[in-house]
Design a protein around this motif. Structure first.
Motif, PDB file in Angstrom:
ATOM      1  N   LYS A  44       0.823  -1.203   0.000  1.00 22.82           N
ATOM      2  CA  LYS A  44       0.000   0.000   0.000  1.00 22.82           C
ATOM      3  C   LYS A  44       0.864   1.262   0.000  1.00 22.82           C
ATOM      4  N   LEU A  45       0.384   2.283  -0.733  1.00 22.84           N
ATOM      5  CA  LEU A  45       1.047   3.585  -0.797  1.00 22.84           C
ATOM      6  C   LEU A  45       0.142   4.642  -0.170  1.00 22.84           C
ATOM      7  N   PRO A  46       0.694   5.584   0.600  1.00 17.62           N
ATOM      8  CA  PRO A  46      -0.132   6.583   1.298  1.00 17.62           C
ATOM      9  C   PRO A  46      -0.501   7.769   0.402  1.00 17.62           C
ATOM     10  N   TYR A  47      -0.996   7.482  -0.776  1.00 18.92           N
ATOM     11  CA  TYR A  47      -1.344   8.529  -1.729  1.00 18.92           C
ATOM     12  C   TYR A  47      -2.724   8.273  -2.315  1.00 18.92           C
ATOM     13  N   GLU A  48      -3.355   9.371  -2.714  1.00 22.35           N
ATOM     14  CA  GLU A  48      -4.510   9.260  -3.591  1.00 22.35           C
ATOM     15  C   GLU A  48      -3.984   9.240  -5.021  1.00 22.35           C
ATOM     16  N   ALA A  49      -4.682   8.544  -5.896  1.00 18.60           N
ATOM     17  CA  ALA A  49      -4.217   8.432  -7.277  1.00 18.60           C
ATOM     18  C   ALA A  49      -5.337   8.773  -8.248  1.00 18.60           C
ATOM     19  N   ILE A  50      -4.996   9.594  -9.231  1.00 22.36           N
ATOM     20  CA  ILE A  50      -5.877   9.815 -10.371  1.00 22.36           C
ATOM     21  C   ILE A  50      -5.295   8.994 -11.512  1.00 22.36           C
ATOM     22  N   VAL A  51      -6.072   8.056 -12.001  1.00 22.10           N
ATOM     23  CA  VAL A  51      -5.588   7.124 -13.019  1.00 22.10           C
ATOM     24  C   VAL A  51      -6.241   7.476 -14.350  1.00 22.10           C
ATOM     25  N   ILE A  52      -5.408   7.812 -15.318  1.00 18.09           N
ATOM     26  CA  ILE A  52      -5.896   8.126 -16.654  1.00 18.09           C
ATOM     27  C   ILE A  52      -5.849   6.860 -17.494  1.00 18.09           C
ATOM     28  N   VAL A  53      -7.014   6.425 -17.963  1.00 19.86           N
ATOM     29  CA  VAL A  53      -7.087   5.237 -18.815  1.00 19.86           C
ATOM     30  C   VAL A  53      -8.206   5.462 -19.831  1.00 19.86           C
ATOM     31  N   ASP A  54      -7.845   5.406 -21.090  1.00 19.72           N
ATOM     32  CA  ASP A  54      -8.814   5.621 -22.160  1.00 19.72           C
ATOM     33  C   ASP A  54      -9.497   4.292 -22.478  1.00 19.72           C
ATOM     34  N   ASP A  55     -10.734   4.144 -22.003  1.00 18.88           N
ATOM     35  CA  ASP A  55     -11.411   2.855 -22.172  1.00 18.88           C
ATOM     36  C   ASP A  55     -11.931   2.626 -23.593  1.00 18.88           C
ATOM     37  N   SER A  56     -11.678   3.580 -24.495  1.00 19.80           N
ATOM     38  CA  SER A  56     -12.095   3.392 -25.889  1.00 19.80           C
ATOM     39  C   SER A  56     -10.966   2.852 -26.769  1.00 19.80           C
ATOM     40  N   LYS A  57      -9.778   2.713 -26.200  1.00 19.35           N
ATOM     41  CA  LYS A  57      -8.616   2.298 -26.981  1.00 19.35           C
ATOM     42  C   LYS A  57      -8.759   0.853 -27.478  1.00 19.35           C
ATOM     43  N   ILE A  58      -8.441   0.665 -28.746  1.00 18.26           N
ATOM     44  CA  ILE A  58      -8.435  -0.661 -29.365  1.00 18.26           C
ATOM     45  C   ILE A  58      -6.991  -1.040 -29.681  1.00 18.26           C
ATOM     46  N   TYR A  59      -6.617  -2.263 -29.365  1.00 15.49           N
ATOM     47  CA  TYR A  59      -5.287  -2.742 -29.750  1.00 15.49           C
ATOM     48  C   TYR A  59      -5.464  -3.864 -30.774  1.00 15.49           C
ATOM     49  N   THR A  60      -4.811  -3.706 -31.918  1.00 15.06           N
ATOM     50  CA  THR A  60      -4.915  -4.689 -32.995  1.00 15.06           C
ATOM     51  C   THR A  60      -3.682  -5.571 -33.001  1.00 15.06           C
ATOM     52  N   ALA A  61      -3.896  -6.868 -32.885  1.00 20.73           N
ATOM     53  CA  ALA A  61      -2.802  -7.842 -32.893  1.00 20.73           C
ATOM     54  C   ALA A  61      -3.024  -8.829 -34.036  1.00 20.73           C
ATOM     55  N   THR A  62      -1.939  -9.285 -34.640  1.00 16.90           N
ATOM     56  CA  THR A  62      -2.032 -10.200 -35.777  1.00 16.90           C
ATOM     57  C   THR A  62      -1.089 -11.382 -35.586  1.00 16.90           C
ATOM     58  N   GLU A  63      -1.603 -12.562 -35.871  1.00 16.70           N
ATOM     59  CA  GLU A  63      -0.778 -13.770 -35.871  1.00 16.70           C
ATOM     60  C   GLU A  63      -0.623 -14.246 -37.320  1.00 16.70           C
ATOM     61  N   TYR A  64       0.621 -14.490 -37.708  1.00 16.35           N
ATOM     62  CA  TYR A  64       0.911 -14.935 -39.073  1.00 16.35           C
ATOM     63  C   TYR A  64       1.313 -16.405 -39.052  1.00 16.35           C
ATOM     64  N   THR A  65       0.667 -17.196 -39.882  1.00 13.59           N
ATOM     65  CA  THR A  65       1.119 -18.564 -40.135  1.00 13.59           C
ATOM     66  C   THR A  65       1.188 -18.735 -41.647  1.00 13.59           C
ATOM     67  N   ALA A  66       1.662 -19.900 -42.076  1.00 13.90           N
ATOM     68  CA  ALA A  66       1.780 -20.135 -43.516  1.00 13.90           C
ATOM     69  C   ALA A  66       0.416 -20.141 -44.189  1.00 13.90           C
ATOM     70  N   ASP A  67      -0.612 -20.515 -43.432  1.00 20.85           N
ATOM     71  CA  ASP A  67      -1.935 -20.686 -44.031  1.00 20.85           C
ATOM     72  C   ASP A  67      -2.917 -19.569 -43.704  1.00 20.85           C
ATOM     73  N   VAL A  68      -2.706 -18.923 -42.551  1.00 23.50           N
ATOM     74  CA  VAL A  68      -3.706 -17.960 -42.070  1.00 23.50           C
ATOM     75  C   VAL A  68      -3.024 -16.703 -41.539  1.00 23.50           C
ATOM     76  N   ILE A  69      -3.589 -15.554 -41.886  1.00 25.40           N
ATOM     77  CA  ILE A  69      -3.231 -14.278 -41.238  1.00 25.40           C
ATOM     78  C   ILE A  69      -4.457 -13.866 -40.427  1.00 25.40           C
ATOM     79  N   HIS A  70      -4.326 -13.980 -39.105  1.00 27.42           N
ATOM     80  CA  HIS A  70      -5.473 -13.742 -38.220  1.00 27.42           C
ATOM     81  C   HIS A  70      -5.255 -12.446 -37.429  1.00 27.42           C
ATOM     82  N   THR A  71      -6.146 -11.499 -37.612  1.00 27.19           N
ATOM     83  CA  THR A  71      -6.086 -10.215 -36.905  1.00 27.19           C
ATOM     84  C   THR A  71      -7.221 -10.145 -35.890  1.00 27.19           C
ATOM     85  N   VAL A  72      -6.875  -9.778 -34.670  1.00 23.88           N
ATOM     86  CA  VAL A  72      -7.884  -9.629 -33.614  1.00 23.88           C
ATOM     87  C   VAL A  72      -7.841  -8.193 -33.099  1.00 23.88           C
ATOM     88  N   GLU A  73      -8.987  -7.560 -33.038  1.00 21.44           N
ATOM     89  CA  GLU A  73      -9.099  -6.211 -32.468  1.00 21.44           C
ATOM     90  C   GLU A  73      -9.602  -6.348 -31.027  1.00 21.44           C
TER      91      GLU A  73
END
Length: 708
Positions: A44-73
């Motif tokens: 525990k820390l003896p501080y109050e915290a204001i946490v900035i987090v943009d809950d609308s952010k999308i992260y796009t990740a892609t997995e590449y294989t020889a047969d499939v390119i799969h992108t997940v948002e």
């Protein structure tokens, strides 16, 4: 079902035949995740915290294989926003989550900017089908001045899901749940690093210095070193890092803000203000810098400049409903009560509206529903309750109206009618009623503005107006401190001193309240109590305390002061100079400037007859010598503090004030230099260098007026 799964593989078969990888995109919609039932303990820390987090952010990740390119948002922001409270709510004394910074950060609070800066995944198929997701979160940690106190902190975590069956597949929700596990674990794994970064600044400085050795132009690293060194009171280290920051990034306002903090710590006020003004010139829309400029101007009694600074702040932060109060108080300090009233009325109008006294909610395609009802409002008097539906407003159905349209229909000019049709949720019974709109206020700070108008009316000797505004403030917030102060001030005018005492005593941490109590005690003839309170706030910079109000205290104390003065004069005439000076010293503590000058004039004659009476003795001499040592080592503020102790012990030694004047010249505090040199001349009017000192006072005044 088997046929459907086989059909899913047909595109894959065609892709294999054509030797082209198939492209698949999976979009995971934001969703609510059930938090873990058991959460490991965190440091525990003896501080109050204001946490900035943009809950609308999308992260796009892609997995590449020889047969499939799969992108997940992935809805990374949404998942991070749900993961953070699991640990942060336990880690900090209080947490507040925002998409972007909407207010100034309170002192002793932290700002933490949290993002998911990497997600990757891999799938293994089949029997079983396995999904692995790895996530990394980044945390930037700032103090209340929005300057970093650590290098970026990272946390990594993973999530996994396994499904048996030859033709099993992973759906969108399962991708999301697995990503949440990875993000949650990354937050968990970052908590120890965040704790160390905040609680062990020396280790952080050491690590940052190592980074500087590798990257000597890393500006962020210099900011961290400067900021943490300031917090460790290593001003030399902080100053060197701040100067390097400015050298590397002369257009970055943070470097000048850090220099301001360094000079302020050294009490080099002129240099500090110059650096802060430079920071503001580079970032003229920075609310934090403008409010700091406002505060330091008030500290140095530069009220006109403070007014300009807070006006600029209000332009940048029109949503800060307390900012006009700062402006109004400055005008109060300057005795411009009409301006106080004008500013307060404008703020009141901004925060007022007329309606039925019910807050509402509305979902698209549904009727408006009552959320809550104000006490003693038209809505409550008409029997409206939470969850009742407002079906129509002035004959218009709310079914197709937006929330804002319903709100505007219910609001209107004070005293006008609005007809609404209401349905009870339990019986479906409907009824129509006519309500008369009344005035309401969006924020209880309105009571402070109204009470400040009352205080200004008292100063303008308009007690009738003051009472009217106090009655209005009482309806809104009867415990408002400004209302209590206004009541106390009015009771003083009406000679109801016990009531004045009671109201002022109920306001905590207010120098003005103590001054009002001091006046009330004096009016009641309780002089010792009055003087004890006044001594505590004698040097107060409260914007509510004016010379006029102090004058009321001195007037109330006049019978007591006159008695002491007469005794002092009697001793002086009888040649009992030591006794006379003791009484004059007592008078000096509670006298206005013009009376203090008269007292020093009387004492100057005694000194000319018996100089040994002001020779420094015992404890006073020790402090005087301490001041000499500190002055020689350029510790001017500390030297001035030592001389202040001397003047409290032996207030009539002229040399004390001469030395203080020279010290204040060194730190460019010319107002105090002038004040102390004038005291020196009052106590030693026949000084051989009197003309040279008068010339120096003239020069200081010129510098002060021209702000050279």
């Amino acid at each position: 079902m088997i046929v459907i799964r086989l059909l899913l593989f047909i595109p894959v078969i065609f892709a294999l035949i054509s030797c082209e990888p198939i492209r698949i995109t999976t979009k995971v919609a934001p969703f609510e995740v059930e938090p873990p039932k058991e959460v490991p303990s965190v440091k525990k820390l003896p501080y109050e915290a204001i946490v900035i987090v943009d809950d609308s952010k999308i992260y796009t990740a892609t997995e590449y294989t020889a047969d499939v390119i799969h992108t997940v948002e992935f809805p990374a922001g949404n998942l991070l926003r749900q993961a953070l409270p699991v640990y942060f709510d336990m880690m900090f004394s209080k947490t507040k989550y925002e998409r972007s910074l909407s207010s100034l950060i309170p002192s002793n609070s932290l700002l933490i900017h949290a993002i998911v800066d990497n997600i990757n995944f891999s799938e293994q198929c089949c029997a079983p089908t396995v999904l692995n997701i790895n996530a990394r979160t980044q945390f930037l940690i700032y103090d209340s001045d929005l300057i970093e106190i650590a290098l970026p902190v990272f946390g990594t975590g993973s999530g996994k899901i396994s499904k048996s069956g030859l033709f099993s597949t992973i759906n969108e929700k399962e991708y999301g749940i697995t990503a949440y596990q990875a993000i949650l674990n990354s937050v968990k794994n970052a908590t120890d690093a965040i704790y160390e970064a905040v609680s062990n600044p020396k280790i952080q400085i050491s690590e940052v210095k190592q980074l500087i050795n590798k990257e000597p132009s890393n500006i962020q690293a210099y900011r961290v070193v400067a900021n943490l060194s300031l917090k460790n009171n290593d001003i030399a280290e902080a100053l060197a890092a701040s100067q390097m920051h400015v050298q590397l990034a002369p257009k970055d306002p943070n470097g000048y803000l850090l220099l301001y903090k360094c000079y302020l710590a050294q009490r080099k006020y002129k240099d500090a203000i110059a650096q802060l003004e430079q920071a503001v010139s580079l970032a003229p829309k920075s609310a934090i810098l403008l409010i700091k400029l406002h505060d330091i101007y008030i500290e140095r009694s530069k009220y006109e400049k403070a007014i300009e600074a807070v006006k600029r702040y209000i332009e940048q932060r029109p949503d800060d409903h307390y900012a006009p109060l700062r402006l109004a108080l400055l005008y109060f300090k300057l005795g411009k009560y009409d301006e106080v009233i004008r500013i307060s009325e404008k703020a009141i109008n901004t925060l007022s509206f007329s309606g039925i006294g019910a807050s509402i909610i509305k979902n698209e395609g549904e009727y408006t529903k009552i959320k809550s009802v104000e006490l003693n409002s038209p809505a409550q008097k008409a029997g409206l309750k939470p969850n009742y539906e407002i079906v129509e407003v002035d004959g218009k159905s709310t079914l197709e109206m937006s929330l804002n349209e319903v709100v505007q229909s219910l609001r209107g000019q004070e005293g006008t009618n609005v007809k609404i049709k209401v349905r009870k949720p339990d019986t479906d019974e409907t009824f129509t009623i006519m309500l008369i709109r009344e005035k309401f206020y969006a924020n209880p700070v309105v009571a402070s503005y109204i009470s400040l108008i009352a205080l200004s009316s008292i100063e303008l000797n308009n007690k009738t107006n003051a009472k009217k505004y106090m009655e209005e403030a009482e309806k809104i917030s009867p415990q408002d401190d400004y209302l209590k102060l206004a009541k106390s001030a009015l009771y003083l005018k009406e000679m109801q001193y016990e009531k004045s005492l009671a109201e002022a005593a109920s306001v905590k941490d207010s120098d003005y309240a103590q001054l009002l109590q001091s006046i009330a005690y004096a009016k009641l003839g309780k002089y010792e109590e009055s003087i004890t309170l006044y001594k505590k706030i004698k040097k107060s910079k409260s914007l509510l305390i004016s010379e006029k109000t102090k004058g009321e205290l001195f007037s109330a104390l006049s019978p007591y002061l006159a008695e002491i003065e007469n005794k002092a004069i009697e001793h002086e005439r009888a040649g009992k100079y030591a006794q006379a000076m003791k009484l004059y010293a007592q008078l000096l503590e509670i006298s206005p400037p013009e009376k203090a000058q008269w007292i020093r004039g009387r004492v100057a004659r005694i000194i000319s007859l018996n100089p040994s009476l002001v020779e420094l003795r015992d404890e006073a001499r020790k402090h005087f010598l301490n001041a000499e040592v500190l002055f020689t080592n350029n510790k001017f503020e500390e030297a001035a503090e030592e001389l202040e102790k001397v003047s409290q012990l032996q207030p009539f030694n002229p040399q004390i004030y001469f030395n203080k004047a020279i010290i204040y010249e060194k730190i460019s505090d010319y107002a105090k230099a002038i004040e102390n040199m004038e005291v020196y001349l009052q106590l030693n009017p026949n000084a051989p260098n009197a003309q040279a000192i008068k010339d120096q006072i003239y020069k200081w005044r010129f510098v002060l007026e021209k702000e050279i």
